[in-house]
Design a protein around this motif. Structure first.
Motif, PDB file in Angstrom:
ATOM      1  N   UNK A 155      29.876 123.061  48.089  1.00 20.56           N
ATOM      2  CA  UNK A 155      29.349 121.873  48.753  1.00 20.56           C
ATOM      3  C   UNK A 155      29.404 120.654  47.824  1.00 20.56           C
ATOM      4  N   UNK A 156      29.049 120.875  46.562  1.00 23.32           N
ATOM      5  CA  UNK A 156      29.101 119.793  45.576  1.00 23.32           C
ATOM      6  C   UNK A 156      30.533 119.283  45.423  1.00 23.32           C
ATOM      7  N   UNK A 166      31.766 117.533  48.730  1.00 24.52           N
ATOM      8  CA  UNK A 166      31.032 116.293  49.005  1.00 24.52           C
ATOM      9  C   UNK A 166      31.337 115.229  47.962  1.00 24.52           C
ATOM     10  N   UNK A 167      31.346 115.630  46.701  1.00 26.57           N
ATOM     11  CA  UNK A 167      31.662 114.676  45.627  1.00 26.57           C
ATOM     12  C   UNK A 167      33.073 114.119  45.802  1.00 26.57           C
ATOM     13  N   UNK A 168      34.012 114.977  46.185  1.00 30.84           N
ATOM     14  CA  UNK A 168      35.386 114.515  46.395  1.00 30.84           C
ATOM     15  C   UNK A 168      35.456 113.565  47.586  1.00 30.84           C
ATOM     16  N   UNK A 203      30.686 119.770  38.809  1.00 31.30           N
ATOM     17  CA  UNK A 203      30.463 121.218  38.750  1.00 31.30           C
ATOM     18  C   UNK A 203      30.301 121.697  37.308  1.00 31.30           C
ATOM     19  N   UNK A 204      30.945 121.020  36.375  1.00 29.71           N
ATOM     20  CA  UNK A 204      30.767 121.373  34.958  1.00 29.71           C
ATOM     21  C   UNK A 204      29.348 121.017  34.516  1.00 29.71           C
ATOM     22  N   UNK A 205      28.844 119.887  35.003  1.00 29.52           N
ATOM     23  CA  UNK A 205      27.475 119.483  34.708  1.00 29.52           C
ATOM     24  C   UNK A 205      26.499 120.563  35.169  1.00 29.52           C
ATOM     25  N   UNK A 206      26.776 121.178  36.294  1.00 33.20           N
ATOM     26  CA  UNK A 206      25.907 122.255  36.796  1.00 33.20           C
ATOM     27  C   UNK A 206      25.839 123.398  35.786  1.00 33.20           C
ATOM     28  N   UNK A 207      26.990 123.840  35.311  1.00 30.97           N
ATOM     29  CA  UNK A 207      27.027 124.967  34.367  1.00 30.97           C
ATOM     30  C   UNK A 207      26.314 124.607  33.061  1.00 30.97           C
ATOM     31  N   UNK A 208      26.569 123.403  32.574  1.00 29.31           N
ATOM     32  CA  UNK A 208      25.941 122.941  31.331  1.00 29.31           C
ATOM     33  C   UNK A 208      24.417 122.862  31.487  1.00 29.31           C
ATOM     34  N   UNK A 250      23.211 117.978  39.028  1.00 27.60           N
ATOM     35  CA  UNK A 250      24.537 117.980  39.652  1.00 27.60           C
ATOM     36  C   UNK A 250      24.575 117.041  40.846  1.00 27.60           C
ATOM     37  N   UNK A 251      23.527 117.072  41.653  1.00 25.03           N
ATOM     38  CA  UNK A 251      23.453 116.198  42.826  1.00 25.03           C
ATOM     39  C   UNK A 251      23.334 114.735  42.392  1.00 25.03           C
ATOM     40  N   UNK A 252      22.573 114.475  41.332  1.00 25.26           N
ATOM     41  CA  UNK A 252      22.483 113.108  40.814  1.00 25.26           C
ATOM     42  C   UNK A 252      23.861 112.598  40.382  1.00 25.26           C
ATOM     43  N   UNK A 253      24.610 113.438  39.685  1.00 27.15           N
ATOM     44  CA  UNK A 253      25.953 113.034  39.241  1.00 27.15           C
ATOM     45  C   UNK A 253      26.881 112.843  40.434  1.00 27.15           C
ATOM     46  N   UNK A 254      26.724 113.667  41.443  1.00 26.19           N
ATOM     47  CA  UNK A 254      27.534 113.565  42.654  1.00 26.19           C
ATOM     48  C   UNK A 254      27.307 112.227  43.356  1.00 26.19           C
ATOM     49  N   UNK A 255      26.047 111.748  43.328  1.00 29.83           N
ATOM     50  CA  UNK A 255      25.662 110.549  44.077  1.00 29.83           C
ATOM     51  C   UNK A 255      25.607 109.280  43.241  1.00 29.83           C
ATOM     52  N   UNK A 256      25.674 109.389  41.926  1.00 29.63           N
ATOM     53  CA  UNK A 256      25.460 108.231  41.046  1.00 29.63           C
ATOM     54  C   UNK A 256      26.544 107.174  41.253  1.00 29.63           C
ATOM     55  N   UNK A 257      26.179 105.976  41.724  1.00 25.97           N
ATOM     56  CA  UNK A 257      27.177 104.934  42.001  1.00 25.97           C
ATOM     57  C   UNK A 257      28.065 104.601  40.809  1.00 25.97           C
TER      58      UNK A 257
END
Length: 469
Positions: A70-71, A74-76, A171-176, A190-197
């Motif tokens: 989903x990440x 959605x991020x893409x 997704x790398x941020x999630x693992x880290x 991960x969601x913050x990075x996905x949405x961060x303008x």
């Protein structure tokens, strides 16, 4: 502990943004912000805070595999949508697909085409002669040129790849984050990075930030994994060292910071995790990389940047104070002023000032960063009080080391130069949200008040410094 971003925080952040935007433009009505920048800012703030509350709650129920899918998708999608909008927007505004004040982007594009042409003719060696040891931009030009070689200099394909790389970086941020903290923090971060303008922005530009950030995040992930794994071998040691070396070819001080962070983490990692023998082996490997990749021209470049840090900042600020449309107050902006604000800056530009289009476009994203800095500080206080700072040596050293250099540079207030540490600041902010107490919530209102005043004051500063207030 919280496992989502509560509406208590997000709704208040949205309200204060609109209040600061309205008050700034009422007080300085003669310089009211162009309506298109209102739209950009409102979308950035509303989308981040509304969906960070919604998604962090709803996606907690997903299993890891589904969550990551989903990440990624959605991020893409978000980055692809922005890339298309940006391509059209910049063509309408500028007559080309490059951003405002696009000297760097146009230069990278030309270098990429030159590299592609030299590859076609089998004369790539001429490029290295032309660069004459200027390593800090060489990596991106070669990367872009290699793409152009196969895609007939396609800007669209280059940016499409940026969208993919940017999404995968999340997704790398999630693992880290999961390895350093826990599952709940990892999902929020991960969601913050996905949405961060500010992270989405560069998928629609032609600068090197997306690729440079990907290498940085990958380095941190591989280095962290290496330090936490007690069975060291070549397969684990080589990737972080090679990734650290690659950063020198994108931004010299970033490579130096990566090496410094790795050295520090190894030096202070507890003996029960890293005994003397393993520590010695790692030091030898790192010294080898430093000697090979950081010798000669690169080391001279690092030394030159360090020695001229004070003069560069002073000269740059004086130049900004005296140039046309410059700010006469810029000459007073020094490292001592930037340092206390470095986690929160830059502040958003929410009034109309000349030749500040890039800052006005990302005004909402900068405001998001201002707000998230509160939770970062909560996390830092918690970590220090709990005596857990040695658990996050690599992360802390990298962020502090890079920001310390940035504070003393001419780019402390430049949003673009905060990119390498932004995902990691969001990781720590996510941890801050997870550990915040009811008592600490009252300080959030104080922080919002401070940011509100800072945004209005920043508007005055930008106008008064130009003789427009």
């Amino acid at each position: 502990m919280l496992n989502y971003f509560p509406k208590f925080f997000t709704s208040k952040a949205i309200s204060i943004y609109f209040a600061a935007l309205l008050i700034s433009n009422i007080v300085f009505f003669n310089h009211i912000l162009n309506f298109k920048w209102w739209i950009f800012g409102m979308v950035e703030v509303l989308a981040f805070f509304y969906y960070s509350n919604e998604i962090t709650r709803k996606w907690q129920k997903y299993k890891e595999e589904r969550f990551l899918k989903k990440v990624l998708s959605t991020a893409f999608f978000i980055r692809l949508s922005w890339m298309i909008i940006a391509y059209i927007f910049y063509n309408v505004m500028n007559g080309n697909s490059f951003e405002f004040d696009s000297a760097d982007a146009i230069g990278y594009n030309q270098d990429g085409m030159d590299v592609a042409s030299l590859l076609h003719s089998g004369e790539l060696a001429k490029y290295f002669v032309y660069m004459k040891g200027r390593y800090s931009d060489m990596g991106y030009s070669l990367y872009l040129g290699s793409q152009y070689y196969f895609t007939d200099n396609s800007i669209i394909i280059a940016r499409l790849i940026k969208c993919l790389i940017g999404a995968y970086t999340c997704t790398i941020i999630y693992k880290f984050s999961k390895r350093n903290f826990n599952e709940d923090v990892a999902r929020m971060a991960t969601i913050f990075c996905m949405l961060m303008p500010n992270l989405i922005l560069y998928s629609g530009l032609h600068t090197k930030e997306v690729e440079m950030l990907f290498l940085t995040v990958l380095f941190m992930d591989r280095a962290d994994l290496m330090l936490r794994n007690r069975n060291f071998n070549f397969a684990e040691i080589a990737p972080p060292l090679l990734l650290a070396a690659s950063l020198f070819f994108f931004r010299t001080v970033l490579g130096a910071t990566a090496i410094f962070a790795l050295f520090t983490a190894i030096l202070f990692t507890p003996n029960k995790i890293l005994n003397f023998g393993k520590r010695l082996v790692l030091f030898i490997w790192i010294l080898g990389v430093v000697a090979y990749f950081v010798g000669g021209t690169i080391s001279n470049e690092v030394e030159s940047v360090w020695k001229s840090r004070g003069n560069n900042q002073s000269l740059s600020m004086n130049m900004r104070a005296t140039e046309v449309n410059g700010n006469k107050f810029a000459k007073y902006m020094t490292g001592a002023i930037f340092a206390p604000m470095i986690f929160a800056i830059p502040f958003p530009t929410v009034i109309e000032t000349p030749k500040q289009e890039n800052q006005k476009l990302i005004n909402g994203g900068n405001y998001v960063k201002n707000i998230m800095a509160f939770f970062l500080l909560i996390a830092v206080i918690y970590i220090i009080k709990a005596g857990k700072w040695r658990d996050y040596l690599l992360l802390g050293t990298f962020i502090i080391g890079y920001l310390a250099i940035l504070t003393m540079s001419a780019f402390a207030q430049a949003e673009r130069f905060h990119q390498p540490v932004l995902p990691f600041e969001l990781v720590i902010a996510a941890y801050g949200i997870s550990v915040i107490t009811k008592k600490q919530k009252k300080y959030y209102t104080w922080w919002l008040t401070l940011i509100f005043l800072a945004v209005v004051a920043w508007s005055w500063f930008k106008l008064a410094g130009r003789g427009m207030a």
